[in-house]
Scaffold this active site. Sequence first.
Site, PDB file in Angstrom:
ATOM      1  N   GLY A 148       0.848  -1.196   0.000  1.00 41.94           N
ATOM      2  CA  GLY A 148       0.000   0.000   0.000  1.00 41.94           C
ATOM      3  C   GLY A 148       0.874   1.233   0.000  1.00 41.94           C
ATOM      4  CB  CYS A 180      -7.039  21.416  21.553  1.00 43.06           C
ATOM      5  SG  CYS A 180      -7.702  22.889  20.794  1.00 43.06           S
ATOM      6  CD  GLU A 181      -5.016  15.655  22.008  1.00 46.11           C
ATOM      7  OE1 GLU A 181      -4.141  14.934  22.514  1.00 46.11           O
ATOM      8  OE2 GLU A 181      -6.209  15.628  22.333  1.00 46.11           O
TER       9      GLU A 181
END
Length: 424
Positions: A280, A353-354
């Site tokens: 892939g 928000c991390e």
Amino acid sequence: MGLTWGGADCRKLAETFGTPLYVYDAGIIKARCRELRTTFLERWPNTSVHYAGKAFLTRATARLIADEGLGLDVVSGGEMYTAFSADFPPERIEFNGNAKSREELDMAVRSGVGRIIVDHADEIPVIEHLAEKYGRVQNILIRVAPGVDAHTHKAIATGQTDSKFGFPAGGKMLTDAISSAQQCGHINLTGLHFHVGSQLFDNQDYVMAVNKTLELVKALKDEQGFITHELNMGGGFGAVISPDVPAMRSEFYTDIMMKTLIEGCERLGLEVPHVILEPGRWIVSEAGITLYRVENIKELSGVTYIAVNGGMADNPRIALYGAEYVGVNIDEPHAKPYNREGNTRVSVVGKCCESGDVLIEDAKLPYLKAGDIIALYNSGAYTFSMASNYNCLPRPAVVFVENGDARLVVERQSMEELIRGQYL
Ligand SMILES: Cc1ncc(COP(=O)(O)O)c(C=O)c1O
């Protein structure tokens, strides 16, 4: 001279389609398919390649892969639906996955997919029932975990015996499943499948997996009379991080896999099975770049943060398993890195928000300012396909470029689409 991709000017692409933007050079995807054709399919008789759609699947990808003559590996009803919507021939599709629902199995059997890779014994009676209902004989393979701990991040290693995927090689669970499939009138058990992991740069992982699986093939033949006519050896070929690093050649993997297989079969008195591969990432990763606009720059002591208008919502791979990327300013892709005084590290961070929302932990970038556009090289695999709407960020658009022409293949999600199907 600014960065071009597939012959198209990246600044123009950003202005026309907006950012963040996934940009794929369709010519590179085709070249990878052709490389597999010349170095594997034409070189080794009785072989097939099924592109692993989980790496990047859109209707346009499915159409391109179909036109290039490869098969397709899908792992969900959604991937099957996407493929069918692009008229992908069902007989060239295989359905993989460790927790297939009844509905997904129904869709697969009803639509006539070429193969189902069974991951749990419970699938067998369901497939038998469905195949009878639809008047078909369904080809299946059984996935085994050959007991190979591949050299990669543990989140993408799948061949160890305690893996959540497949049947541990050589146990009663496996022999019972084979017996059960052999007793079914509407199932044709053609062989075995393994996939030891992803982003592999060491071909010895494959050598070990082939050798271990052949021992199993021999034991199953001697003890149960089960002949492995087909052997699917999965995907996992490594993708490099920038166009400056030479790409891995497919024959680095396939030659040694096939030689090990053929020699092993000779040694053990086995017929060489039909071989299927499922790469892939290697087909699409290096074809793709992602364009981001710099929103602001925060200089702290010891670190400079370059904050862009995307992040872990469109590319969670860094947060998930520490993937590494190389970025460039599209207006000066060859510029030397800028050393901000006293700052040891320059990090490209996203807008989510991390604190773990990082795109490049330690970037080598020239002097940048708000409004500049960064391209993240080799970000074509497991980015669009893993994207989420975290923080209600709309999913970016996807553009295919080739010989200087660009075409939109996936629209940017709109705010309306974000709340579609939600009720007060
Ligand atoms: C069963 C199976 N086949 C193929 C692949 C494709 O792996 P890659 O994209 O590394 O080639 C995966 C990846 O998770 C997989 O689980």
